[in-house]
Design a protein around this motif. Structure first.
Motif, PDB file in Angstrom:
ATOM      1  N   UNK A  78      35.575-118.882 -46.025  1.00  0.00           N
ATOM      2  CA  UNK A  78      35.469-117.651 -45.262  1.00  0.00           C
ATOM      3  C   UNK A  78      36.791-117.365 -44.578  1.00  0.00           C
ATOM      4  N   UNK A  79      37.019-116.101 -44.308  1.00  0.00           N
ATOM      5  CA  UNK A  79      38.264-115.686 -43.678  1.00  0.00           C
ATOM      6  C   UNK A  79      38.300-116.116 -42.220  1.00  0.00           C
ATOM      7  N   UNK A  80      39.518-116.232 -41.678  1.00  0.00           N
ATOM      8  CA  UNK A  80      39.667-116.392 -40.246  1.00  0.00           C
ATOM      9  C   UNK A  80      39.187-115.115 -39.555  1.00  0.00           C
ATOM     10  N   UNK A  81      38.900-115.214 -38.280  1.00  0.00           N
ATOM     11  CA  UNK A  81      38.498-114.058 -37.486  1.00  0.00           C
ATOM     12  C   UNK A  81      39.655-113.647 -36.581  1.00  0.00           C
ATOM     13  N   UNK A  82      40.206-112.454 -36.756  1.00  0.00           N
ATOM     14  CA  UNK A  82      41.283-112.013 -35.865  1.00  0.00           C
ATOM     15  C   UNK A  82      40.855-112.115 -34.400  1.00  0.00           C
ATOM     16  N   UNK A  83      41.761-112.616 -33.570  1.00  0.00           N
ATOM     17  CA  UNK A  83      41.462-112.800 -32.162  1.00  0.00           C
ATOM     18  C   UNK A  83      40.875-114.155 -31.822  1.00  0.00           C
ATOM     19  N   UNK A  84      40.640-114.974 -32.856  1.00  0.00           N
ATOM     20  CA  UNK A  84      40.062-116.304 -32.654  1.00  0.00           C
ATOM     21  C   UNK A  84      41.001-117.373 -33.202  1.00  0.00           C
ATOM     22  N   UNK A  85      40.837-118.628 -32.762  1.00  0.00           N
ATOM     23  CA  UNK A  85      41.683-119.702 -33.285  1.00  0.00           C
ATOM     24  C   UNK A  85      41.495-119.885 -34.790  1.00  0.00           C
ATOM     25  N   UNK A  86      42.569-120.165 -35.490  1.00  0.00           N
ATOM     26  CA  UNK A  86      42.464-120.511 -36.901  1.00  0.00           C
ATOM     27  C   UNK A  86      41.967-121.951 -37.024  1.00  0.00           C
ATOM     28  N   UNK A  87      41.611-122.351 -38.213  1.00  0.00           N
ATOM     29  CA  UNK A  87      41.134-123.713 -38.409  1.00  0.00           C
ATOM     30  C   UNK A  87      41.793-124.328 -39.636  1.00  0.00           C
ATOM     31  N   UNK A  88      41.634-125.623 -39.776  1.00  0.00           N
ATOM     32  CA  UNK A  88      42.184-126.363 -40.901  1.00  0.00           C
ATOM     33  C   UNK A  88      41.891-127.834 -40.709  1.00  0.00           C
ATOM     34  N   UNK A  89      42.505-128.647 -41.542  1.00  0.00           N
ATOM     35  CA  UNK A  89      42.295-130.087 -41.434  1.00  0.00           C
ATOM     36  C   UNK A  89      43.124-130.668 -40.297  1.00  0.00           C
ATOM     37  N   UNK A  90      42.580-131.696 -39.668  1.00  0.00           N
ATOM     38  CA  UNK A  90      43.296-132.336 -38.585  1.00  0.00           C
ATOM     39  C   UNK A  90      42.768-133.729 -38.306  1.00  0.00           C
ATOM     40  N   UNK A  91      43.439-134.408 -37.398  1.00  0.00           N
ATOM     41  CA  UNK A  91      43.023-135.715 -36.904  1.00  0.00           C
ATOM     42  C   UNK A  91      42.717-135.562 -35.423  1.00  0.00           C
ATOM     43  N   UNK A  92      41.608-136.127 -34.972  1.00  0.00           N
ATOM     44  CA  UNK A  92      41.180-135.915 -33.597  1.00  0.00           C
ATOM     45  C   UNK A  92      40.504-137.165 -33.040  1.00  0.00           C
ATOM     46  N   UNK A  93      40.387-137.191 -31.714  1.00  0.00           N
ATOM     47  CA  UNK A  93      39.660-138.252 -31.022  1.00  0.00           C
ATOM     48  C   UNK A  93      38.409-137.651 -30.398  1.00  0.00           C
ATOM     49  N   UNK A  94      37.265-138.281 -30.606  1.00  0.00           N
ATOM     50  CA  UNK A  94      36.004-137.799 -30.065  1.00  0.00           C
ATOM     51  C   UNK A  94      35.953-138.081 -28.564  1.00  0.00           C
ATOM     52  N   UNK A  95      35.665-137.019 -27.788  1.00  0.00           N
ATOM     53  CA  UNK A  95      35.522-137.156 -26.334  1.00  0.00           C
ATOM     54  C   UNK A  95      34.059-137.184 -25.902  1.00  0.00           C
ATOM     55  N   UNK A  96      33.223-136.442 -26.607  1.00  0.00           N
ATOM     56  CA  UNK A  96      31.794-136.392 -26.300  1.00  0.00           C
ATOM     57  C   UNK A  96      31.069-136.024 -27.590  1.00  0.00           C
ATOM     58  N   UNK A  97      29.872-136.531 -27.774  1.00  0.00           N
ATOM     59  CA  UNK A  97      29.207-136.314 -29.050  1.00  0.00           C
ATOM     60  C   UNK A  97      27.695-136.229 -28.895  1.00  0.00           C
ATOM     61  N   UNK A  98      27.110-135.242 -29.584  1.00  0.00           N
ATOM     62  CA  UNK A  98      25.673-135.171 -29.715  1.00  0.00           C
ATOM     63  C   UNK A  98      25.234-135.570 -31.112  1.00  0.00           C
ATOM     64  N   UNK A  99      26.182-136.045 -31.907  1.00  0.00           N
ATOM     65  CA  UNK A  99      25.896-136.451 -33.282  1.00  0.00           C
ATOM     66  C   UNK A  99      25.644-137.958 -33.315  1.00  0.00           C
ATOM     67  N   UNK A 100      24.578-138.406 -33.948  1.00  0.00           N
ATOM     68  CA  UNK A 100      24.213-139.827 -33.887  1.00  0.00           C
ATOM     69  C   UNK A 100      25.225-140.774 -34.515  1.00  0.00           C
ATOM     70  N   UNK A 101      26.072-140.275 -35.436  1.00  0.00           N
ATOM     71  CA  UNK A 101      27.001-141.175 -36.117  1.00  0.00           C
ATOM     72  C   UNK A 101      28.405-141.159 -35.525  1.00  0.00           C
ATOM     73  N   UNK A 102      28.610-140.363 -34.481  1.00  0.00           N
ATOM     74  CA  UNK A 102      29.918-140.305 -33.836  1.00  0.00           C
ATOM     75  C   UNK A 102      29.744-140.521 -32.337  1.00  0.00           C
ATOM     76  N   UNK A 103      30.681-141.285 -31.751  1.00  0.00           N
ATOM     77  CA  UNK A 103      30.608-141.544 -30.319  1.00  0.00           C
ATOM     78  C   UNK A 103      31.984-141.369 -29.696  1.00  0.00           C
ATOM     79  N   UNK A 104      32.006-141.238 -28.371  1.00  0.00           N
ATOM     80  CA  UNK A 104      33.265-141.078 -27.655  1.00  0.00           C
ATOM     81  C   UNK A 104      34.204-142.237 -27.982  1.00  0.00           C
TER      82      UNK A 104
END
Length: 351
Positions: A78-104
């Motif tokens: 899907x296209x990006x939305x003008x006026x909103x942040x773009x997205x793509x692949x990245x590396x990140x650290x979890x700070x908070x999670x409601x997903x059972x397989x990921x934790x802070x």
């Protein structure tokens, strides 16, 4: 709950033609809460994941999302939305999670937004990083989407054999540089194309390609391929399209294979270039296979186990071009289409 600043890279308007740095801008006024929900409202955060972005990947496919895409379902892209942040692949650290397989505290790679912190609504696309004895930035490239793309396209789709003749376009890019080294490890004859003398030298002198050429200096690509492949091409790893693909088709061998993961020469054209030599697919019984890496995420564990020993033993060379700070993101992303990057282009968000 206290809020913190959350710098973002925003698409200004849909793009036509070559993207410009001014098509994107950095918003420094956004804020975000570093907790998914207030106490007593846990249901609203179910399966959400809050992350701090560490590295962002600049990839040619992102140009496609800068315009309104017709004829594709939301499940495809899907296209990006003008006026909103773009997205793509990245590396990140979890700070908070409601997903059972990921934790802070977990480190992950996958699709995120171009901002300092992101709330990820569909964290099923995040893959937990199990091996941290290599640079985390590698999960934007050699151990992430580009690496898996190279692995799937070469081994799974092209079914290479020792001694075959392999050509890779955009060979100095994040995917191409790996495909060439995979082919050399199999004992293939490998030629790559790139857009500068510096990149050609990289391919030949550091990455071990047998030959390489600057496509900008070649007036007749058909003649170029006859010079480097007098007996024809068995495998073509396609990243460019257009005139390059048309000339390759003339020089493929019988039962050749072409893996198509991108066509960067076409992304900024108002009218895509036609390919006139498609009958060679029939004459030579060539298999032309377009693919998206997102269909092959199930192979990532197998791929990592394959790749890590080569990295640790120094048998695979990987070149990164890292810029610091989100402010550098628009210039780095747009620079891909001018060939300004040297190796895998990465934005270090934490710098």
């Amino acid at each position: 709950m206290a809020e913190v600043s959350n710098k973002q890279v925003i698409l200004r308007e849909y793009v036509t033609g070559f993207p410009k740095e001014s098509d994107l801008y950095v918003n420094s006024t956004a804020t975000i809460k570093l907790k998914l929900s207030e106490p007593g409202h846990e249901g609203s955060s179910k399966k959400l994941v809050l992350v701090k972005n560490l590295y962002l990947s600049c990839d040619p496919y992102q140009r496609l999302f800068m315009e309104r895409i017709e004829g594709l379902s939301s499940q495809s892209t899907s296209s990006y939305t003008p006026g909103s942040p773009i997205y793509g692949y990245g590396v990140a650290k979890v700070l908070d999670s409601g997903h059972p397989e990921l934790k802070a505290g977990d480190l992950v790679w996958g699709t995120t937004y171009w901002e300092e912190y992101s709330r990820i609504p569909a964290p099923e696309g995040l893959i937990k990083i199990q091996h941290t004895d290599v640079p985390l930035s590698y999960y934007t490239g050699i151990l992430g989407m580009p690496g898996l793309t190279a692995y799937v396209g070469f081994y799974e789709i092209c079914s290479p054999k020792k001694g075959e003749h392999v050509f890779i376009s955009a060979a100095a890019g994040a995917v191409g540089q790996l495909v060439g080294q995979f082919a050399k490890l199999m004992g293939c004859y490998v030629v790559g194309s790139a857009g500068s003398k510096k990149k050609v030298d990289l391919l030949k002198n550091e990455l071990g390609f047998d030959e390489a050429f600057n496509y900008k200096e070649e007036a007749d690509l058909n003649a170029t391929f006859k010079r480097y492949f007098p007996e024809g091409i068995d495998i073509y790893f396609e990243n460019v399209g257009g005139k390059m693909l048309d000339a390759v088709l003339l020089n493929m061998r019988v039962h050749g294979r072409i893996a198509v993961c991108g066509m960067i020469s076409q992304y900024n054209l108002d009218q895509a270039e036609g390919v006139t030599n498609l009958m060679h697919l029939v004459y030579k019984r060539i298999r032309l296979h377009g693919f998206s890496v997102r269909d092959h995420y199930h192979l990532h564990p197998k791929f990592v186990e394959f790749m890590l020993p080569y990295i640790r033993q120094g048998k695979i060379v990987y070149v990164e071009d890292i810029v610091e700070g989100l402010e550098s993101g628009p210039r780095a992303l747009v620079g891909l289409f001018k060939g300004l990057n040297f190796g895998k282009q990465v934005v270090d968000v934490s710098a």
